[in-house]
Design a protein around this motif. Structure first.
Motif, PDB file in Angstrom:
ATOM      1  N   GLY A 180      20.519  53.973  51.223  1.00 45.84           N
ATOM      2  CA  GLY A 180      19.960  53.383  50.010  1.00 45.84           C
ATOM      3  C   GLY A 180      18.661  52.636  50.196  1.00 45.84           C
ATOM      4  N   ILE A 181      17.864  53.082  51.161  1.00 49.58           N
ATOM      5  CA  ILE A 181      16.556  52.432  51.331  1.00 49.58           C
ATOM      6  C   ILE A 181      15.433  53.422  51.009  1.00 49.58           C
ATOM      7  N   ASP A 182      14.285  52.886  50.639  1.00 51.16           N
ATOM      8  CA  ASP A 182      13.154  53.721  50.241  1.00 51.16           C
ATOM      9  C   ASP A 182      12.686  54.589  51.409  1.00 51.16           C
ATOM     10  N   SER A 183      12.664  55.913  51.205  1.00 54.01           N
ATOM     11  CA  SER A 183      12.350  56.833  52.304  1.00 54.01           C
ATOM     12  C   SER A 183      10.904  56.703  52.788  1.00 54.01           C
ATOM     13  N   GLU A 184       9.981  56.435  51.858  1.00 55.84           N
ATOM     14  CA  GLU A 184       8.570  56.266  52.245  1.00 55.84           C
ATOM     15  C   GLU A 184       8.397  55.011  53.098  1.00 55.84           C
ATOM     16  N   ALA A 185       9.086  53.941  52.692  1.00 52.70           N
ATOM     17  CA  ALA A 185       9.020  52.680  53.446  1.00 52.70           C
ATOM     18  C   ALA A 185       9.645  52.860  54.825  1.00 52.70           C
ATOM     19  N   ALA A 186      10.744  53.630  54.884  1.00 55.31           N
ATOM     20  CA  ALA A 186      11.412  53.878  56.166  1.00 55.31           C
ATOM     21  C   ALA A 186      10.481  54.600  57.126  1.00 55.31           C
ATOM     22  N   LEU A 187       9.752  55.597  56.616  1.00 55.88           N
ATOM     23  CA  LEU A 187       8.802  56.343  57.453  1.00 55.88           C
ATOM     24  C   LEU A 187       7.631  55.460  57.880  1.00 55.88           C
ATOM     25  N   ASP A 188       7.211  54.580  56.975  1.00 49.07           N
ATOM     26  CA  ASP A 188       6.084  53.691  57.262  1.00 49.07           C
ATOM     27  C   ASP A 188       6.415  52.697  58.371  1.00 49.07           C
ATOM     28  N   ASN A 189       7.723  52.438  58.562  1.00 50.83           N
ATOM     29  CA  ASN A 189       8.161  51.473  59.581  1.00 50.83           C
ATOM     30  C   ASN A 189       8.430  52.120  60.938  1.00 50.83           C
ATOM     31  N   ILE A 190       8.086  53.407  61.065  1.00 48.97           N
ATOM     32  CA  ILE A 190       8.289  54.101  62.343  1.00 48.97           C
ATOM     33  C   ILE A 190       6.940  54.560  62.895  1.00 48.97           C
ATOM     34  N   LEU A 191       6.620  54.113  64.102  1.00 48.33           N
ATOM     35  CA  LEU A 191       5.414  54.600  64.797  1.00 48.33           C
ATOM     36  C   LEU A 191       5.800  55.865  65.550  1.00 48.33           C
ATOM     37  N   VAL A 192       5.053  56.947  65.368  1.00 47.91           N
ATOM     38  CA  VAL A 192       5.373  58.208  66.048  1.00 47.91           C
ATOM     39  C   VAL A 192       4.177  58.681  66.855  1.00 47.91           C
ATOM     40  N   ALA A 193       4.439  59.144  68.076  1.00 50.98           N
ATOM     41  CA  ALA A 193       3.375  59.717  68.908  1.00 50.98           C
ATOM     42  C   ALA A 193       3.916  60.952  69.613  1.00 50.98           C
ATOM     43  N   ARG A 194       3.097  61.965  69.723  1.00 54.80           N
ATOM     44  CA  ARG A 194       3.474  63.194  70.424  1.00 54.80           C
ATOM     45  C   ARG A 194       2.855  63.162  71.812  1.00 54.80           C
ATOM     46  N   ALA A 195       3.693  63.227  72.858  1.00 56.10           N
ATOM     47  CA  ALA A 195       3.207  63.229  74.249  1.00 56.10           C
ATOM     48  C   ALA A 195       3.060  64.674  74.722  1.00 56.10           C
ATOM     49  N   TYR A 196       1.978  64.959  75.440  1.00 53.12           N
ATOM     50  CA  TYR A 196       1.697  66.339  75.855  1.00 53.12           C
ATOM     51  C   TYR A 196       1.873  66.584  77.351  1.00 53.12           C
ATOM     52  N   ASN A 197       1.869  65.515  78.142  1.00 56.88           N
ATOM     53  CA  ASN A 197       2.174  65.637  79.573  1.00 56.88           C
ATOM     54  C   ASN A 197       2.721  64.298  80.060  1.00 56.88           C
ATOM     55  N   SER A 198       3.209  64.267  81.291  1.00 58.07           N
ATOM     56  CA  SER A 198       3.873  63.054  81.786  1.00 58.07           C
ATOM     57  C   SER A 198       2.916  61.862  81.888  1.00 58.07           C
ATOM     58  N   GLU A 199       1.638  62.136  82.181  1.00 58.07           N
ATOM     59  CA  GLU A 199       0.650  61.041  82.256  1.00 58.07           C
ATOM     60  C   GLU A 199       0.390  60.470  80.867  1.00 58.07           C
ATOM     61  N   HIS A 200       0.268  61.370  79.889  1.00 57.96           N
ATOM     62  CA  HIS A 200       0.065  60.946  78.501  1.00 57.96           C
ATOM     63  C   HIS A 200       1.263  60.134  78.016  1.00 57.96           C
ATOM     64  N   GLN A 201       2.451  60.537  78.437  1.00 57.07           N
ATOM     65  CA  GLN A 201       3.683  59.820  78.081  1.00 57.07           C
ATOM     66  C   GLN A 201       3.624  58.383  78.580  1.00 57.07           C
ATOM     67  N   MET A 202       3.164  58.196  79.819  1.00 57.13           N
ATOM     68  CA  MET A 202       3.041  56.851  80.391  1.00 57.13           C
ATOM     69  C   MET A 202       1.988  56.033  79.634  1.00 57.13           C
ATOM     70  N   ASP A 203       0.868  56.695  79.260  1.00 64.86           N
ATOM     71  CA  ASP A 203      -0.184  56.014  78.491  1.00 64.86           C
ATOM     72  C   ASP A 203       0.354  55.532  77.147  1.00 64.86           C
ATOM     73  N   LEU A 204       1.183  56.363  76.513  1.00 64.98           N
ATOM     74  CA  LEU A 204       1.756  55.999  75.213  1.00 64.98           C
ATOM     75  C   LEU A 204       2.721  54.825  75.339  1.00 64.98           C
ATOM     76  N   ILE A 205       3.447  54.770  76.450  1.00 64.61           N
ATOM     77  CA  ILE A 205       4.362  53.648  76.692  1.00 64.61           C
ATOM     78  C   ILE A 205       3.562  52.352  76.854  1.00 64.61           C
ATOM     79  N   THR A 206       2.441  52.444  77.567  1.00 64.50           N
ATOM     80  CA  THR A 206       1.554  51.281  77.734  1.00 64.50           C
ATOM     81  C   THR A 206       0.989  50.847  76.377  1.00 64.50           C
ATOM     82  N   GLU A 207       0.604  51.837  75.567  1.00 62.05           N
ATOM     83  CA  GLU A 207       0.032  51.561  74.240  1.00 62.05           C
ATOM     84  C   GLU A 207       1.066  50.911  73.318  1.00 62.05           C
ATOM     85  N   VAL A 208       2.292  51.428  73.361  1.00 66.55           N
ATOM     86  CA  VAL A 208       3.324  50.889  72.464  1.00 66.55           C
ATOM     87  C   VAL A 208       3.705  49.468  72.882  1.00 66.55           C
ATOM     88  N   ALA A 209       3.640  49.174  74.180  1.00 68.81           N
ATOM     89  CA  ALA A 209       3.907  47.807  74.651  1.00 68.81           C
ATOM     90  C   ALA A 209       2.879  46.836  74.077  1.00 68.81           C
TER      91      ALA A 209
END
Length: 341
Positions: A180-209
């Motif tokens: 029963g929560i607003d679907s647009e608001a729910a999506l707005d509260n989620i940060l999403v990133a697509r990682a393309y290799n293991s180094e990029h994955q580590m960079d994204l973890i640093t960025e999210v921190a």
């Protein structure tokens, strides 16, 4: 009575220090003689809190361009003055643990298995074959993390690092509608990133921190689906296994520090591989999680997911310091993870 008063005093003290416990900003080092340029260098390397400075080795800090050994020593000294990283009593630790938030999985039986749900300040790993609901649990948790604590939520935002192209906004909308929560608001509260290799994955973890540090206490969940997929692609064969495990260990070490530093729950999905030796030892299920001992030691709680009869799925606690080994059924519905009807 005297002991009760001590506990209350400790709780009051810890509440006052809550911000310091999890979110002492790196900028505070400036008040202890560290110049702004050096603080900027630390931030660029993904070190945004005083606790993170304490968690890093001097060797790692010296690798940051422009930081000499003498500067690193001075930074470490300043961090120690700002925030203690020494022994505390078991009583003080028990008060710290009261900050832990438990986020529901959406299924009561699965929650009971986990002692209420997945915990902040810990890594929960789910491994199993395809179609066992690993990703669906991740999607459900992203919505649950936003719900009020009274509804089994975390009252915060979520971040999702997608390594296999499995994040689906339609699933988030359907799960949000279930609660029963607003679907647009729910999506707005989620940060999403697509990682393309293991180094990029580590960079994204640093960025999210860094994002966790910017928005103090706002984030309650980090999902990585899956933790191992890109490592299996980037490192092949026994010749590169040692390097793969070392890199994976560094990533997992960073994740557990993030979990404790920012009081967030980390949910990882993992894959399984066939165990050729299992047939010789009469093991009923010849599948084992990828990542070996490095993965096993890093995860706080490990869940083994497998298919049951029909639409039923079974979750088994494989390893946990909190809950005993046991099993619970669950199912995947349009509205996410649910109890078996």
């Amino acid at each position: 009575m005297a002991t009760d008063q001590v506990v209350r005093d400790q709780e009051d003290m810890m509440e006052e220090e809550e911000e310091e416990l999890f979110f002492s900003e790196i900028d505070e080092l400036q008040n202890h003689g560290i110049n702004a340029a050096d603080i900027t260098k630390l931030k660029q390397a993904g070190i945004c809190t005083v606790r993170c400075v304490q968690m890093m080795t001097k060797k790692a800090l010296c690798r940051i361009k422009g930081l000499s050994e003498a500067k690193v020593d001075k930074i470490k000294e300043a961090a120690a003055k700002l925030q203690s990283a020494s022994f505390i009593t078991g009583l003080e630790y028990s008060v710290q643990r009261k900050k832990v938030i438990v986020i529901s999985t959406g299924a009561k039986q699965l929650d009971e298995l986990l002692g209420g749900g997945i915990q902040t300040m810990a890594i929960t790993e789910a491994f199993g074959e395809f179609r066992t609901g690993k990703t669906q649990i991740g999607h459900t948790l992203c919505v649950m993390a936003q719900l009020p604590v009274a509804m089994g939520g975390g009252n915060g935002k979520a971040a999702y690092i997608d390594t296999e192209g499995t994040f689906r906004h339609e699933r988030i909308k359907a799960i949000a509608e279930r609660f029963g929560i607003d679907s647009e608001a729910a999506l707005d509260n989620i940060l999403v990133a697509r990682a393309y290799n293991s180094e990029h994955q580590m960079d994204l973890i640093t960025e999210v921190a860094a994002r966790f540090a910017e928005e103090k206490g706002i984030f309650r969940l980090l999902v990585i689906d899956s933790i191992i997929a890109l490592f299996r692609t980037d490192f092949s064969g026994r010749g590169e296994l040692s390097e793969r495990q070392q890199k994976l260990n560094q990533m997992l070490s960073r994740l557990i520090k993030i979990a404790e530093e920012f009081n967030v729950a980390i949910y990882l999905t993992n894959q399984v591989q066939s165990d050729p030796g299992a047939g010789m030892t009469f093991v009923a299920d010849p599948k084992k999680p990828v990542g070996g001992h490095v993965m096993a030691h890093a995860s706080t709680t490990r869940l083994y997911l497998r298919k049951g009869r029909g639409e039923e799925r079974i979750a088994k606690v494989y390893d946990s310091p909190d809950v005993p080994e046991a099993e619970a059924p669950y199912a995947i519905s349009a509205g996410g993870i649910v109890d078996v009807s």
